[in-house]
Write an enzyme that holds these catalytic residues in place. Structure first.
Site, PDB file in Angstrom:
ATOM      1  N   ASP A   1       0.829  -1.208   0.000  1.00 50.49           N
ATOM      2  CA  ASP A   1       0.000   0.000   0.000  1.00 50.49           C
ATOM      3  C   ASP A   1       0.865   1.261   0.000  1.00 50.49           C
ATOM      4  OD1 ASP A   1      -2.404   1.382   0.001  1.00 50.49           O
ATOM      5  OD2 ASP A   1      -2.551   1.425   2.180  1.00 50.49           O
TER       6      ASP A   1
ATOM      7  N   HIS B   1       1.892   3.454  -9.218  1.00 49.57           N
ATOM      8  CA  HIS B   1       1.728   2.005  -9.397  1.00 49.57           C
ATOM      9  C   HIS B   1       2.885   1.431 -10.213  1.00 49.57           C
ATOM     10  CE1 HIS B   1      -2.013   2.205  -7.385  1.00 49.57           C
ATOM     11  NE2 HIS B   1      -2.678   2.796  -8.354  1.00 49.57           N
TER      12      HIS B   1
ATOM     13  N   LEU C   1      10.513 -20.593  -5.307  1.00 53.98           N
ATOM     14  CA  LEU C   1       9.597 -19.684  -4.606  1.00 53.98           C
ATOM     15  C   LEU C   1       8.208 -19.819  -5.211  1.00 53.98           C
ATOM     16  CD1 LEU C   1       9.082 -17.169  -2.670  1.00 53.98           C
ATOM     17  CD2 LEU C   1       9.390 -15.770  -4.704  1.00 53.98           C
TER      18      LEU C   1
HETATM   19  C1  IPE Z   1      -5.276  -2.639   0.104  1.00 57.78           C
HETATM   20  O1  IPE Z   1      -5.015  -1.309  -0.123  1.00 57.78           O
HETATM   21  C2  IPE Z   1      -5.320  -3.386  -1.180  1.00 57.78           C
HETATM   22  C3  IPE Z   1      -4.058  -3.573  -1.868  1.00 57.78           C
HETATM   23  C4  IPE Z   1      -2.882  -3.196  -1.455  1.00 57.78           C
HETATM   24  C5  IPE Z   1      -4.151  -4.269  -3.120  1.00 57.78           C
HETATM   25  P1  IPE Z   1      -6.200  -0.217  -0.247  1.00 57.78           P
HETATM   26  O2  IPE Z   1      -5.523   1.087  -0.433  1.00 57.78           O
HETATM   27  O3  IPE Z   1      -7.151  -0.630  -1.282  1.00 57.78           O
HETATM   28  O4  IPE Z   1      -6.896  -0.342   1.165  1.00 57.78           O
HETATM   29  P2  IPE Z   1      -7.705   0.763   2.003  1.00 57.78           P
HETATM   30  O5  IPE Z   1      -8.656   1.411   1.044  1.00 57.78           O
HETATM   31  O6  IPE Z   1      -6.694   1.723   2.514  1.00 57.78           O
HETATM   32  O7  IPE Z   1      -8.358   0.010   3.100  1.00 57.78           O
HETATM   33  C1  IPE Z   2      -1.782   0.255  -3.170  1.00 59.07           C
HETATM   34  O1  IPE Z   2      -1.507   1.603  -3.295  1.00 59.07           O
HETATM   35  C2  IPE Z   2      -1.917  -0.418  -4.499  1.00 59.07           C
HETATM   36  C3  IPE Z   2      -3.273  -0.860  -4.836  1.00 59.07           C
HETATM   37  C4  IPE Z   2      -4.324  -0.820  -4.078  1.00 59.07           C
HETATM   38  C5  IPE Z   2      -3.424  -1.380  -6.162  1.00 59.07           C
HETATM   39  P1  IPE Z   2      -2.689   2.658  -3.256  1.00 59.07           P
HETATM   40  O2  IPE Z   2      -3.100   2.949  -4.656  1.00 59.07           O
HETATM   41  O3  IPE Z   2      -3.780   2.212  -2.370  1.00 59.07           O
HETATM   42  O4  IPE Z   2      -1.934   3.906  -2.654  1.00 59.07           O
HETATM   43  P2  IPE Z   2      -2.500   4.932  -1.588  1.00 59.07           P
HETATM   44  O5  IPE Z   2      -2.963   4.138  -0.412  1.00 59.07           O
HETATM   45  O6  IPE Z   2      -3.622   5.663  -2.251  1.00 59.07           O
HETATM   46  O7  IPE Z   2      -1.342   5.791  -1.272  1.00 59.07           O
HETATM   47 MG    MG Z   3      -4.143   2.491  -0.366  1.00 61.13          MG
END
Ligand code: IPE
Ligand code: IPE
Ligand code: MG
Length: 247
Positions: A24, A41, A136
């Site tokens: 995240d 991303h 792995l």
């Molecule tokens: C969790 O992150 C999902 C992934 C890393 C794929 P999110 O950014 O979607 O989660 P919330 O919205 O903070 O709970």
């Molecule tokens: C996690 O990074 C990746 C996915 C959920 C695909 P985020 O896109 O949730 O990044 P933040 O949390 O908005 O910084």
């Molecule tokens: Mg996020």
């Protein structure tokens, strides 16, 4: 501490068998630099690549599960969702040969059906080509939700029960677990979440029953080999009692 010394220290302790990562913080990483979320991303995909290579090269543990897209992430703007899938597809296409050669077995856990055709095709191809690899097992949780997984297992079990005359009393934890999408993976020992949020966000629910949890503020694109080793050192300080009294 130098990376080599840190690695040596980590190697001297007990290592987990199965590590999970909620990757995240890509969006916030990009925002802080005035870049688009997709750029975040893209950088996150490079981090994933780097971490996987390191785990394989150093044979740190045999199972790694990465949370890449949740069942709730469909609620993001269309261009971000499409961009994420396109990124995943090109990442997997580029990595096919490397996965095969370096002994990675790829497994995608999640509901494949709503994914774009091209992405589904490359997943199937790599899963097939790497099925016998053993260095792995890399599980990518894609269109995955913990609740979806439990519900799917329950439905599949109900269907099976009808055809093999299985009674409710015969359904134990072990049998139920085998029906989960992660049924072929060992229990998760250690879960890392980057990006500072202190929650599970519908990742594995059943499987996390006794997992050690580790949260770091580091945003996923900034996570690196050193950060992974520090997390593993933290794991090695934990006392895992599984409900028992240490005697
Ligand atoms: C969790 O992150 C999902 C992934 C890393 C794929 P999110 O950014 O979607 O989660 P919330 O919205 O903070 O709970
Ligand atoms: C996690 O990074 C990746 C996915 C959920 C695909 P985020 O896109 O949730 O990044 P933040 O949390 O908005 O910084
Ligand atoms: Mg996020």
């Amino acid at each position: 501490m130098a990376l080599d010394a840190l690695l040596e220290e980590v190697r001297n302790g007990d290592l987990p068998t199965h590590v999970g990562i909620i990757m995240d913080g890509n969006g916030r990483w990009a925002k802080a630099r005035g870049l688009s979320r997709l750029e975040g991303h893209r950088q996150g995909a490079l981090t994933a690549e780097r971490i996987v290579r390191f785990v394989v090269k150093e044979r740190l543990f045999p199972y790694l599960t990465l949370f890449a897209f949740s069942t709730e992430n469909w609620a993001r703007p269309r261009h971000e969702v499409d961009g994420l899938f396109a990124l995943l597809e090109s990442f997997l296409r580029e990595k096919t040969e490397e996965f095969i050669d370096s002994g990675i077995r790829l497994l995608v856990v999640g509901d494949h059906r709503p994914l774009p055709e091209g992405l589904r095709a490359v997943i199937e191809e790599i899963e097939k080509k790497t099925a016998n690899n053993e260095t792995l097992t890399l599980a990518i949780a894609l269109n995955f939700g913990g609740r979806w997984a439990i519900l799917r297992a329950a439905k599949d079990l109900l269907r099976a029960a009808r055809s093999i005359a299985l009674g409710p009393e015969e359904v134990g934890e072990e049998l139920f677990r085998a029906y989960l999408p992660t049924g072929s993976l060992p229990d998760m020992d250690f879960l890392i979440r980057t990006g500072g949020r202190l929650r599970i966000s519908n990742f594995l629910l059943w499987e996390l029953a006794y997992t050690e949890l580790y949260f770091t503020d580091t945003l996923w694109p900034d996570f690196d080999e050193e950060a992974l080793l520090y997390a593993l050192k933290d794991f090695q300080r934990r006392e895992r009692s599984f409900g028992k009294v240490k005697g």
